[in-house]
Design an enzyme around this catalytic site. Structure first.
Site, PDB file in Angstrom:
ATOM      1  N   LYS A   1      18.076  56.365  43.947  1.00  0.00           N
ATOM      2  CA  LYS A   1      16.830  56.822  44.557  1.00  0.00           C
ATOM      3  C   LYS A   1      16.962  58.202  45.215  1.00  0.00           C
ATOM      4  O   LYS A   1      17.027  59.218  44.526  1.00  0.00           O
ATOM      5  CB  LYS A   1      16.313  55.746  45.524  1.00  0.00           C
ATOM      6  CG  LYS A   1      15.957  54.428  44.782  1.00  0.00           C
ATOM      7  CD  LYS A   1      15.407  53.385  45.719  1.00  0.00           C
ATOM      8  CE  LYS A   1      15.317  52.029  45.039  1.00  0.00           C
ATOM      9  NZ  LYS A   1      14.144  51.863  44.193  1.00  0.00           N
TER      10      LYS A   1
ATOM     11  N   TYR B   1      18.027  42.312  45.413  1.00  0.00           N
ATOM     12  CA  TYR B   1      17.911  42.843  44.053  1.00  0.00           C
ATOM     13  C   TYR B   1      18.882  44.001  43.932  1.00  0.00           C
ATOM     14  O   TYR B   1      18.905  44.892  44.793  1.00  0.00           O
ATOM     15  CB  TYR B   1      16.475  43.323  43.801  1.00  0.00           C
ATOM     16  CG  TYR B   1      16.242  43.930  42.438  1.00  0.00           C
ATOM     17  CD1 TYR B   1      16.077  45.313  42.292  1.00  0.00           C
ATOM     18  CD2 TYR B   1      16.191  43.137  41.297  1.00  0.00           C
ATOM     19  CE1 TYR B   1      15.854  45.880  41.041  1.00  0.00           C
ATOM     20  CE2 TYR B   1      15.973  43.702  40.041  1.00  0.00           C
ATOM     21  CZ  TYR B   1      15.808  45.073  39.918  1.00  0.00           C
ATOM     22  OH  TYR B   1      15.599  45.631  38.675  1.00  0.00           O
TER      23      TYR B   1
ATOM     24  N   ASP C   1      24.998  47.680  48.912  1.00  0.00           N
ATOM     25  CA  ASP C   1      24.071  48.276  47.946  1.00  0.00           C
ATOM     26  C   ASP C   1      23.054  49.089  48.752  1.00  0.00           C
ATOM     27  O   ASP C   1      22.078  48.542  49.261  1.00  0.00           O
ATOM     28  CB  ASP C   1      23.384  47.191  47.114  1.00  0.00           C
ATOM     29  CG  ASP C   1      22.397  47.804  46.143  1.00  0.00           C
ATOM     30  OD1 ASP C   1      21.813  47.047  45.338  1.00  0.00           O
ATOM     31  OD2 ASP C   1      22.182  49.034  46.193  1.00  0.00           O
TER      32      ASP C   1
HETATM   33  P1  KE4 Z   1      17.392  51.227  39.499  1.00  0.00           P
HETATM   34  O1  KE4 Z   1      18.233  50.742  38.327  1.00  0.00           O
HETATM   35  O2  KE4 Z   1      15.966  50.715  39.417  1.00  0.00           O
HETATM   36  O3  KE4 Z   1      17.481  52.740  39.705  1.00  0.00           O
HETATM   37  O4  KE4 Z   1      18.025  50.631  40.831  1.00  0.00           O
HETATM   38  C1  KE4 Z   1      18.170  49.232  40.943  1.00  0.00           C
HETATM   39  C2  KE4 Z   1      18.237  48.846  42.409  1.00  0.00           C
HETATM   40  C3  KE4 Z   1      19.476  48.530  42.949  1.00  0.00           C
HETATM   41  N1  KE4 Z   1      19.600  48.193  44.249  1.00  0.00           N
HETATM   42  C4  KE4 Z   1      18.512  48.166  45.069  1.00  0.00           C
HETATM   43  C5  KE4 Z   1      18.695  47.788  46.508  1.00  0.00           C
HETATM   44  C6  KE4 Z   1      17.225  48.491  44.569  1.00  0.00           C
HETATM   45  O5  KE4 Z   1      16.149  48.437  45.394  1.00  0.00           O
HETATM   46  C7  KE4 Z   1      17.078  48.836  43.213  1.00  0.00           C
HETATM   47  C8  KE4 Z   1      15.728  49.156  42.589  1.00  0.00           C
HETATM   48  N2  KE4 Z   1      14.582  48.958  43.416  1.00  0.00           N
HETATM   49  C9  KE4 Z   1      13.344  48.643  42.730  1.00  0.00           C
HETATM   50  C10 KE4 Z   1      12.230  48.586  43.778  1.00  0.00           C
HETATM   51  N3  KE4 Z   1      12.468  47.640  44.794  1.00  0.00           N
HETATM   52  C11 KE4 Z   1      13.025  49.604  41.639  1.00  0.00           C
HETATM   53  C12 KE4 Z   1      11.586  49.591  41.167  1.00  0.00           C
HETATM   54  C13 KE4 Z   1      11.478  49.079  39.745  1.00  0.00           C
HETATM   55  O6  KE4 Z   1      12.189  48.104  39.386  1.00  0.00           O
HETATM   56  O7  KE4 Z   1      10.639  49.636  39.005  1.00  0.00           O
END
Ligand code: KE4
Length: 432
Positions: free
Chosen positions: A267, A144, A239
């Site tokens: 994060k 993801y 990533d």
């Molecule tokens: P954000 O746009 O949510 O800040 O980041 C996206 C993203 C990109 N790359 C990786 C490896 C990530 O894990 C994420 C976001 N992680 C999820 C939880 N696994 C965010 C939680 C959510 O979607 O509310």
């Protein structure tokens, strides 16, 4: 436990916010109960609207490696807020954070701030396409990279949890440029390259997959991607939104000794405030507007409050170096849970890298998306609810990570192990 206030807030929220939440995985849909509405936090603990206290292993989905409301982070935010919140103009804070990240991750020669991990990954693949003049990207099933159109094809995290790994609304034109390989399988990458030679701009990979649960890279997998990208002149993007500053101060690229061409971050870099970033080789980064033709922008990019929180967090990680302690605590938790799995005689297996752990309800070794989805998500939901009743707040999905923070005490871990032992027997129905 009494969750009445959360129930009432959820009813109210659903009238004005789609699904009552501002990010789908928070809705607790896959664990069969209403979400908790949280009110305040400190260290390893969060409290919900009914005053229940929980030991927290979500940590805002990764940012809070130091624990909630770390004094140095709070002090930095308050100090900055008292003089300015936002300008939409450059500030010294942005230079300081960029210089700090560059000193921590040698593969990064230049860095651009954005406001989320999604913005970072979207921008990184646009940059890779602009730099190479090619259009296709390779990602990995179950990984993801945020909710950018190019990534919502066989995506993990909430997309997988909620049953839409291929989202409606993503055009055929976009989807055709995203190729999915199998994680930990270099042959699947070579096959895609042979069928699309000269057309692939980038390979984007979570160096440790954290959105199908936690799946470590097999020995040689990341090194193999590096060699393939060197041979084919493809941009290798790590990533590290989740793994950056998590599994080591320098992230997975430090842990495994593989240098990507671009890295995306999020994060922890914001210490709980909205920050994303992408960076890498100067030659690629200088393709970015205003010096290069690849456009990318953001009203709140480099926001002073967020920079202050990120700087306080990374400086504390650099100066206090909690990684050995995080390793000790996380290994202790993993070993005790392994013992509980054996004594409960339940189909479950664990993975862990540093302070990122996952308990899969399957007896298969989990090495990729295919093996991860053999997990019994109904068993996970029962386990989740039992742990919550025992005051342990886990990510509400089988396909997420459990994060240990520097604030978790040995006593917290003991309580967690005890709750895990009881909850596993409840899942098997063997509880006395
Ligand atoms: P954000 O746009 O949510 O800040 O980041 C996206 C993203 C990109 N790359 C990786 C490896 C990530 O894990 C994420 C976001 N992680 C999820 C939880 N696994 C965010 C939680 C959510 O979607 O509310």
């Amino acid at each position: 436990m009494n969750y009445n206030n959360s129930h009432a807030l959820f009813e109210r929220a659903r009238r004005s916010i789609p699904g009552g939440v501002n990010s789908p995985v928070r809705a607790f849909k896959s664990v069969g109960i209403d979400p908790l509405f949280l009110t305040h936090s400190e260290g390893a603990y969060v409290w919900d609207a009914d005053g229940n206290r929980f030991i927290d292993y979500v940590g805002s989905w990764g940012p809070l490696i130091l624990g909630h409301s770390h004094p140095k982070v709070i002090e930095a935010i308050i100090k900055q807020a008292s003089i300015a919140t936002s300008f939409g103009a450059p500030t010294e804070l942005e230079i300081e954070l960029a210089e700090l990240v560059i000193s921590i991750m040698p593969s990064i020669e230049m860095l651009r701030m954005v406001s989320s991990g999604t913005e970072a990954t979207m921008s990184a693949i646009r940059l890779a396409r602009g730099y190479t003049g090619r259009e296709k990207i390779i990602k990995f099933e179950g990984c993801y990279h945020g909710h950018g159109d190019s990534f919502l094809i066989k995506a993990g995290s909430g997309a997988l949890t909620l049953g839409s790994p291929n989202s409606p609304g993503v055009t055929v034109g976009t989807a055709k440029d995203t190729l999915n390989a199998r994680y930990n399988d270099l042959v699947s990458v070579e096959n895609l390259i042979s069928a699309n030679r000269g057309e692939i701009a980038a390979i984007i990979v979570e160096p440790i997959a954290g959105n199908v649960g936690v799946v470590p890279p097999k020995p040689g997998f990341l090194q193999g991607l590096r060699q393939i990208c060197d041979r084919e002149k493809i941009v290798l993007i790590f990533d590290e939104v989740m793994t950056g500053f998590r599994v080591a101060l320098g992230g997975a690229q430090e842990l495994y000794g593989v240098r990507p061409d671009l890295t995306t971050l999020g994060k922890i870099i914001g210490g709980g405030l909205p920050v994303g970033a992408f960076g890498g080789k100067r030659e690629i980064m200088e393709m970015l507007s205003p010096i290069g033709p690849v456009y990318q922008a953001g009203t709140l990019s480099g926001n002073p409050l967020a920079m202050a929180a990120g700087l306080a967090t990374l400086r504390t990680l650099r100066d206090e170096n909690p990684y050995a302690e995080l390793e000790r605590k996380s290994a202790y938790l993993e070993n005790c849970i392994a013992e509980n799995i054996r004594s409960a005689n339940i189909k479950a297996t664990q993975t862990r890298v540093g302070s990122m752990l996952c308990l899969f309800f399957t007896d298969q070794e989990v090495t990729d998306y295919e093996s991860a989805i053999t997990s019994d998500t109904k068993a996970f939901a029962k386990y989740f609810r039992a742990m919550l009743e025992d005051g342990i707040y886990l990510a509400p999905s089988q396909f997420e990570a459990m994060f240990v923070s520097a604030a978790h005490s040995d006593e917290d871990l003991e309580r967690t192990v005890k709750a895990n032992r009881k909850s596993l027997t409840e899942v098997t129905g063997l509880h006395q």
